[in-house]
Design an enzyme around this catalytic site. Structure first.
Site, mmCIF file in Angstrom:
data_model
loop_
_atom_site.group_PDB
_atom_site.id
_atom_site.type_symbol
_atom_site.label_atom_id
_atom_site.label_comp_id
_atom_site.label_asym_id
_atom_site.label_seq_id
_atom_site.Cartn_x
_atom_site.Cartn_y
_atom_site.Cartn_z
ATOM 1 N N HIS A 1 46.281 64.152 1.917
ATOM 2 C CA HIS A 1 46.897 63.925 0.599
ATOM 3 C C HIS A 1 48.358 64.364 0.562
ATOM 4 O O HIS A 1 49.090 63.977 -0.342
ATOM 5 C CB HIS A 1 46.100 64.675 -0.478
ATOM 6 C CG HIS A 1 44.752 64.055 -0.737
ATOM 7 N ND1 HIS A 1 44.507 63.240 -1.810
ATOM 8 C CD2 HIS A 1 43.597 64.103 -0.036
ATOM 9 C CE1 HIS A 1 43.246 62.825 -1.772
ATOM 10 N NE2 HIS A 1 42.674 63.345 -0.697
ATOM 11 N N ASP B 1 56.730 65.312 -1.676
ATOM 12 C CA ASP B 1 55.399 65.148 -2.270
ATOM 13 C C ASP B 1 54.663 64.044 -1.525
ATOM 14 O O ASP B 1 55.260 63.001 -1.236
ATOM 15 C CB ASP B 1 55.556 64.734 -3.745
ATOM 16 C CG ASP B 1 54.505 65.354 -4.644
ATOM 17 O OD1 ASP B 1 53.377 65.565 -4.167
ATOM 18 O OD2 ASP B 1 54.812 65.625 -5.822
HETATM 19 P P1 ADQ Z 1 49.195 67.577 -6.566
HETATM 20 O O1 ADQ Z 1 50.212 68.344 -5.782
HETATM 21 O O2 ADQ Z 1 48.315 68.378 -7.427
HETATM 22 O O3 ADQ Z 1 48.317 66.629 -5.629
HETATM 23 P P2 ADQ Z 1 49.968 65.169 -8.246
HETATM 24 O O4 ADQ Z 1 49.832 63.997 -7.390
HETATM 25 O O5 ADQ Z 1 51.153 65.069 -9.142
HETATM 26 O O6 ADQ Z 1 50.110 66.541 -7.479
HETATM 27 O O7 ADQ Z 1 48.645 65.261 -9.125
HETATM 28 C C1 ADQ Z 1 48.561 66.154 -10.147
HETATM 29 C C2 ADQ Z 1 47.460 65.766 -11.149
HETATM 30 O O8 ADQ Z 1 47.268 66.894 -11.975
HETATM 31 C C3 ADQ Z 1 47.878 64.609 -12.036
HETATM 32 O O9 ADQ Z 1 46.742 63.824 -12.343
HETATM 33 C C4 ADQ Z 1 48.403 65.297 -13.298
HETATM 34 O O10 ADQ Z 1 48.170 64.598 -14.509
HETATM 35 C C5 ADQ Z 1 47.638 66.588 -13.318
HETATM 36 N N1 ADQ Z 1 48.576 67.620 -13.821
HETATM 37 C C6 ADQ Z 1 49.686 68.046 -13.200
HETATM 38 N N2 ADQ Z 1 50.328 68.943 -13.978
HETATM 39 C C7 ADQ Z 1 49.607 69.044 -15.113
HETATM 40 C C8 ADQ Z 1 49.767 69.793 -16.315
HETATM 41 N N3 ADQ Z 1 50.839 70.548 -16.473
HETATM 42 N N4 ADQ Z 1 48.827 69.682 -17.270
HETATM 43 C C9 ADQ Z 1 47.784 68.861 -17.077
HETATM 44 N N5 ADQ Z 1 47.581 68.113 -15.981
HETATM 45 C C10 ADQ Z 1 48.482 68.204 -15.009
HETATM 46 C C11 ADQ Z 1 48.186 66.416 -4.210
HETATM 47 C C12 ADQ Z 1 49.471 66.030 -3.460
HETATM 48 C C13 ADQ Z 1 50.126 64.823 -4.125
HETATM 49 C C14 ADQ Z 1 49.137 63.654 -4.193
HETATM 50 C C15 ADQ Z 1 47.796 64.099 -4.775
HETATM 51 C C16 ADQ Z 1 46.736 63.005 -4.651
HETATM 52 O O11 ADQ Z 1 50.386 67.128 -3.441
HETATM 53 O O12 ADQ Z 1 51.291 64.425 -3.414
HETATM 54 O O13 ADQ Z 1 49.672 62.637 -5.019
HETATM 55 O O14 ADQ Z 1 47.301 65.256 -4.097
HETATM 56 O O15 ADQ Z 1 46.602 62.570 -3.337
#
Ligand code: ADQ
Length: 478
Positions: A157, A375
């Site tokens: 991921h 990311d």
């Molecule tokens: P993450 O580093 O956790 O994931 P991201 O892809 O942005 O990052 O996913 C975060 C999820 O958590 C999103 O669905 C978002 O809505 C939710 N979220 C984030 N901040 C939030 C907040 N403040 N309040 C509520 N909800 C929140 C890891 C990798 C990424 C990759 C994903 C999936 O680091 O690059 O995209 O896995 O593979």
């Protein structure tokens, strides 16, 4: 189709009424597991002083959840230690933050052996095994060592780093070799796949397998030969539940919480940032870019607010606690120096927000500011686009270092290390014509509807099912 076993560090369990946790990945993988039945295996999240007891089992529909506890030492060394203080920073190109210790490395491999031991009695000959993320890179090698011949896939991921960064880690060779025990290695983007192949070539242990056809037609794919095995690697850019999220955002506009924010904005433009509080997300750099934006555009003073929602994560790791202090002090400084008695430039919330409210807030924001330093993908960027009103969509300002930038061609790309450029991107986003906003949004929304989380899951599993049909006959599973 074969039965499937999904393995991940944490398992998103349904609640007692059977409701799945929010988030596309859990929903899509559950849907795939329900189809033919299967097992989801992982850490229960529980730990204690004692060595872990037997696994816990829970069933829901056609899915069996099998969970193992870990000892506190395991959690310290495998999870907080090697996974989050070595692999996470290194894979995000932060060698300066990597804290390698032999003790944590031993814990990481020990827990992977524990996972393998606990999986062994569950595996039947035709099962397909799908392992997720950097916590479990050595798992396939451990299973192969125990005689498992099944198809085993892996999906990373987070990004795969360039060779010079990977090679800075002691035991990088064991991590590099670990992936060669899988039948299919999935990456988020072609950059990650290229970096992985370059690591094999630079190390002199393998590369593309000549005359081996590809198992599937992902955006980028390669048949590889390394360490005596032939296997497939390809890109599967992860998506979201696009249509579902768009519906949620349209409904959420009416929520009290969202309406309260609208009223409190008093006609000002809203710029939104939503992240886990993590150094890879570039939150301090974003605040500095917003400060620069206000300096460059004094007429915007009092008319724009940045809402930054960033709940704490991994607080047991010191670098994360330090970052929290940095973000608080930067936001305080900007508010103190640039604010007015009737206007606070930055609203910083160090808490999570419910998914429904988040969808409504995205829709209200003129600009989605998604500026990670690095990311794997970044789902917030995709959620922001899906949440927009098609008649009057906002603009996504996106870091070129997010995997999402590879597919979201309608975003305004920026370099998060360059506060001046990011500031100009914000100003451009706020002045963009309706026609251009609509055309950029349509382009991104069409892409997101086609490449949603369901299609990600199906294409990965189809490629895994066919991963051996094309492999060279000399394949060895030892
Ligand atoms: P993450 O580093 O956790 O994931 P991201 O892809 O942005 O990052 O996913 C975060 C999820 O958590 C999103 O669905 C978002 O809505 C939710 N979220 C984030 N901040 C939030 C907040 N403040 N309040 C509520 N909800 C929140 C890891 C990798 C990424 C990759 C994903 C999936 O680091 O690059 O995209 O896995 O593979």
């Amino acid at each position: 189709m074969s039965r499937m076993i999904v393995v991940s560090n944490r398992v998103p369990l349904p609640d007692k009424d059977g409701k799945l946790p929010a988030g596309g990945l859990a929903v899509a993988v559950h849907a795939a597991l329900q189809e033919e039945g299967g097992i989801w295996f992982g850490w229960s999240g529980q730990s204690g002083e004692e060595e872990p007891g037997p696994v816990h089992r829970r069933s829901h529909g056609a899915i069996d959840y099998v969970l193992t506890d870990l000892s506190s030492r395991d959690v310290d060394e495998y999870y907080s230690g090697f996974a989050n203080r070595v692999l996470w920073p290194l894979f995000h190109c932060r060698i300066d933050l990597a804290e390698y210790s032999r003790r944590d490395k031993d814990g990481y491999f020990r827990v992977n052996r524990l996972f393998a031991d606990r999986l062994m009695p569950l595996i039947e000959p035709d099962d397909i095994i799908w392992v997720h993320d950097y916590h479990l890179i050595p798992l396939a090698a451990e299973l192969r060592r125990r005689g498992v011949k099944n198809r085993i896939g892996f999906f990373l991921h987070i990004p795969w780093p360039p060779a010079d960064i990977l090679f800075a880690m002691p035991i990088y060779d064991q991590i590099l070799k670990g992936l060669s025990s899988y039948d299919l290695v999935g990456f988020q983007t072609d950059h990650d796949l290229d970096n992985y192949i370059s690591c094999l070539i630079r190390e002199g242990v393998g590369g593309r397998a000549p005359n081996t056809p590809l198992a599937e037609a992902a955006p980028a794919a390669a048949a590889l030969r390394a360490y005596g095995r032939t296997f497939q690697a390809a890109t599967f850019p992860i998506g979201i539940e696009t249509a579902e999220f768009a519906r949620l955002a349209a409904q959420s506009e009416e929520m009290d919480e969202v309406q309260d924010v609208r009223r409190s904005m008093n006609g000002r433009d809203l710029i939104i940032g939503v992240d886990r509080l993590d150094y890879s997300k570039g939150i301090p750099e974003r605040i500095l870019a917003f400060e620069r934006f206000l300096e460059l555009n004094p007429d915007r003073s009092g008319h724009v607010t940045l809402l930054q929602i960033a709940p704490s994560s991994r607080s047991e790791v010191p670098e994360y606690r330090d970052m929290q202090a940095t973000v608080e002090s930067l936001a305080g400084r900007v508010n103190g120096t640039m604010g007015r008695i009737d206007w606070t430039p930055i609203r910083y919330i160090n808490q999570g927000v419910a998914r429904e409210a988040l969808a409504g807030l995205y829709r209200q924001a003129r600009v989605g500011l998604v500026t990670p330093l690095r990311d794997g993908m970044n789902l917030v960027a995709k959620e922001y686009v899906a949440a927009q009103d098609p008649d009057d969509p906002g603009v996504l300002v996106l870091s070129r270092f997010a995997g999402a930038a590879r597919g979201l061609r309608g975003a305004v790309l920026c370099n998060p290390h360059d506060s001046e450029q990011t500031a100009r991107a914000m100003e451009w986003a706020l002045t963009m014509t309706l026609e251009e906003r609509r055309s950029r949004w349509r382009d991104m929304m069409d892409y997101l509807l086609e490449h949603d989380i369901g299609s990600w899951c199906r294409s990965y599993l189809a490629a895994l099912s066919h991963s051996r049909d094309h492999a060279a006959p000399s394949q060895s599973d030892t």
